[in-house]
Design a protein around this motif. Structure first.
Motif, PDB file in Angstrom:
ATOM      1  N   ASP A  30      -1.011 -56.301 -67.738  1.00 20.83           N
ATOM      2  CA  ASP A  30      -0.863 -54.892 -67.345  1.00 20.83           C
ATOM      3  C   ASP A  30      -1.052 -54.703 -65.845  1.00 20.83           C
ATOM      4  O   ASP A  30      -1.769 -53.805 -65.390  1.00 20.83           O
ATOM      5  N   GLU A  31      -0.433 -55.603 -65.074  1.00 13.14           N
ATOM      6  CA  GLU A  31      -0.443 -55.514 -63.607  1.00 13.14           C
ATOM      7  C   GLU A  31      -1.822 -55.681 -62.985  1.00 13.14           C
ATOM      8  O   GLU A  31      -2.095 -55.173 -61.895  1.00 13.14           O
ATOM      9  N   THR A  32      -2.707 -56.383 -63.681  1.00 16.43           N
ATOM     10  CA  THR A  32      -4.034 -56.639 -63.130  1.00 16.43           C
ATOM     11  C   THR A  32      -4.516 -58.024 -63.543  1.00 16.43           C
ATOM     12  O   THR A  32      -4.033 -58.593 -64.509  1.00 16.43           O
ATOM     13  N   VAL A  33      -5.465 -58.553 -62.795  1.00 19.28           N
ATOM     14  CA  VAL A  33      -6.065 -59.847 -63.106  1.00 19.28           C
ATOM     15  C   VAL A  33      -7.349 -59.607 -63.887  1.00 19.28           C
ATOM     16  O   VAL A  33      -8.201 -58.827 -63.465  1.00 19.28           O
ATOM     17  N   LEU A  34      -7.471 -60.277 -65.023  1.00 22.09           N
ATOM     18  CA  LEU A  34      -8.702 -60.239 -65.796  1.00 22.09           C
ATOM     19  C   LEU A  34      -9.341 -61.615 -65.746  1.00 22.09           C
ATOM     20  O   LEU A  34      -8.644 -62.628 -65.889  1.00 22.09           O
ATOM     21  N   VAL A  35     -10.654 -61.667 -65.516  1.00 22.35           N
ATOM     22  CA  VAL A  35     -11.387 -62.925 -65.571  1.00 22.35           C
ATOM     23  C   VAL A  35     -12.540 -62.768 -66.548  1.00 22.35           C
ATOM     24  O   VAL A  35     -13.252 -61.768 -66.543  1.00 22.35           O
ATOM     25  N   ALA A  36     -12.674 -63.755 -67.412  1.00 26.08           N
ATOM     26  CA  ALA A  36     -13.751 -63.782 -68.397  1.00 26.08           C
ATOM     27  C   ALA A  36     -14.793 -64.777 -67.916  1.00 26.08           C
ATOM     28  O   ALA A  36     -14.452 -65.913 -67.562  1.00 26.08           O
ATOM     29  N   VAL A  37     -16.048 -64.369 -67.878  1.00 23.35           N
ATOM     30  CA  VAL A  37     -17.108 -65.223 -67.343  1.00 23.35           C
ATOM     31  C   VAL A  37     -18.310 -65.250 -68.276  1.00 23.35           C
ATOM     32  O   VAL A  37     -18.487 -64.380 -69.122  1.00 23.35           O
ATOM     33  N   ALA A  73     -14.317 -56.286 -57.942  1.00 28.79           N
ATOM     34  CA  ALA A  73     -14.532 -56.595 -59.359  1.00 28.79           C
ATOM     35  C   ALA A  73     -14.979 -55.340 -60.081  1.00 28.79           C
ATOM     36  O   ALA A  73     -15.863 -54.626 -59.613  1.00 28.79           O
ATOM     37  N   ARG A  74     -14.361 -55.079 -61.228  1.00 25.95           N
ATOM     38  CA  ARG A  74     -14.730 -53.939 -62.076  1.00 25.95           C
ATOM     39  C   ARG A  74     -14.997 -54.447 -63.487  1.00 25.95           C
ATOM     40  O   ARG A  74     -14.117 -55.036 -64.121  1.00 25.95           O
ATOM     41  N   LEU A  75     -16.216 -54.264 -63.961  1.00 31.31           N
ATOM     42  CA  LEU A  75     -16.582 -54.654 -65.318  1.00 31.31           C
ATOM     43  C   LEU A  75     -15.779 -53.802 -66.293  1.00 31.31           C
ATOM     44  O   LEU A  75     -15.679 -52.590 -66.119  1.00 31.31           O
ATOM     45  N   VAL A  76     -15.186 -54.432 -67.305  1.00 36.53           N
ATOM     46  CA  VAL A  76     -14.374 -53.682 -68.260  1.00 36.53           C
ATOM     47  C   VAL A  76     -14.931 -53.799 -69.667  1.00 36.53           C
ATOM     48  O   VAL A  76     -15.530 -54.814 -70.031  1.00 36.53           O
ATOM     49  N   GLU A  77     -14.744 -52.749 -70.433  1.00 36.67           N
ATOM     50  CA  GLU A  77     -15.021 -52.767 -71.863  1.00 36.67           C
ATOM     51  C   GLU A  77     -13.803 -53.413 -72.506  1.00 36.67           C
ATOM     52  O   GLU A  77     -12.680 -52.959 -72.298  1.00 36.67           O
ATOM     53  N   VAL A  78     -13.995 -54.451 -73.277  1.00 37.06           N
ATOM     54  CA  VAL A  78     -12.880 -55.183 -73.861  1.00 37.06           C
ATOM     55  C   VAL A  78     -12.535 -54.585 -75.216  1.00 37.06           C
ATOM     56  O   VAL A  78     -13.342 -54.636 -76.148  1.00 37.06           O
ATOM     57  N   ASP A  79     -11.319 -54.019 -75.303  1.00 33.66           N
ATOM     58  CA  ASP A  79     -10.854 -53.505 -76.594  1.00 33.66           C
ATOM     59  C   ASP A  79     -10.236 -54.656 -77.392  1.00 33.66           C
ATOM     60  O   ASP A  79     -10.113 -55.773 -76.887  1.00 33.66           O
ATOM     61  N   TYR A 101     -14.036 -59.021 -66.168  1.00 40.00           N
ATOM     62  CA  TYR A 101     -13.852 -58.208 -64.968  1.00 40.00           C
ATOM     63  C   TYR A 101     -12.370 -58.055 -64.660  1.00 40.00           C
ATOM     64  O   TYR A 101     -11.592 -58.985 -64.831  1.00 40.00           O
ATOM     65  N   ARG A 102     -12.012 -56.869 -64.215  1.00 37.13           N
ATOM     66  CA  ARG A 102     -10.685 -56.602 -63.680  1.00 37.13           C
ATOM     67  C   ARG A 102     -10.822 -56.716 -62.168  1.00 37.13           C
ATOM     68  O   ARG A 102     -11.739 -56.143 -61.573  1.00 37.13           O
ATOM     69  N   LEU A 103      -9.945 -57.468 -61.529  1.00 39.13           N
ATOM     70  CA  LEU A 103      -9.990 -57.639 -60.079  1.00 39.13           C
ATOM     71  C   LEU A 103      -8.942 -56.727 -59.453  1.00 39.13           C
ATOM     72  O   LEU A 103      -7.747 -56.964 -59.564  1.00 39.13           O
ATOM     73  N   GLU A 104      -9.405 -55.663 -58.810  1.00 35.19           N
ATOM     74  CA  GLU A 104      -8.526 -54.656 -58.216  1.00 35.19           C
ATOM     75  C   GLU A 104      -8.308 -54.971 -56.747  1.00 35.19           C
ATOM     76  O   GLU A 104      -9.273 -55.205 -56.011  1.00 35.19           O
ATOM     77  N   VAL A 105      -7.044 -54.961 -56.326  1.00 36.17           N
ATOM     78  CA  VAL A 105      -6.741 -55.194 -54.918  1.00 36.17           C
ATOM     79  C   VAL A 105      -7.376 -54.094 -54.098  1.00 36.17           C
ATOM     80  O   VAL A 105      -7.242 -52.898 -54.403  1.00 36.17           O
ATOM     81  N   SER A 106      -8.146 -54.505 -53.068  1.00 37.26           N
ATOM     82  CA  SER A 106      -8.890 -53.538 -52.240  1.00 37.26           C
ATOM     83  C   SER A 106      -7.983 -52.834 -51.257  1.00 37.26           C
ATOM     84  O   SER A 106      -6.983 -53.311 -50.849  1.00 37.26           O
TER      85      SER A 106
END
Length: 106
Positions: A30-37, A73-79, A101-106
């Protein structure tokens, strides 16, 4: 260029402000980078909600440097849909992450 590089990248380097870069598995969705940590995934010291980071993308075929991008970095609730996409994209293992986390371009 970033969009195209991220569509092909299975992993990216993430360097939270004041910390060295860590290689993490990533999902372009969805046009964003998600990273699972955390859990069975890579730990990234300093990664937290709202922190500035540098995202580095390398070529999946040549491993050469493609681009560095400032992100937040934005913490996301995972649906359920996102969790299913994360599990499907991680073909070689059953992931068990602590945070996404969703990594939003600054």
């Amino acid at each position: 260029m970033l969009d195209n590089a991220l569509r092909k990248a299975a992993a990216v380097w993430v360097a939270p402000d004041g910390h060295p870069a860590r290689l993490v598995w990533a999902l372009w969705r969805d046009e964003t980078v998600l990273v699972a940590v955390g859990g069975t995934e890579q730990e990234v010291p300093g990664l937290r909600d709202g922190v500035a980071c540098v995202l580095t993308v390398r070529s999946p075929s040549t491993h050469s440097h493609l681009v560095d991008v400032p992100v937040t970095a934005r913490l996301v609730e995972v649906d359920e849909d996102t969790a299913a996409a994360l599990r499907t994209a991680r073909l070689n293992t059953t992931p068990a992450w602590e945070s996404v986390y969703r990594l939003e371009v600054s």
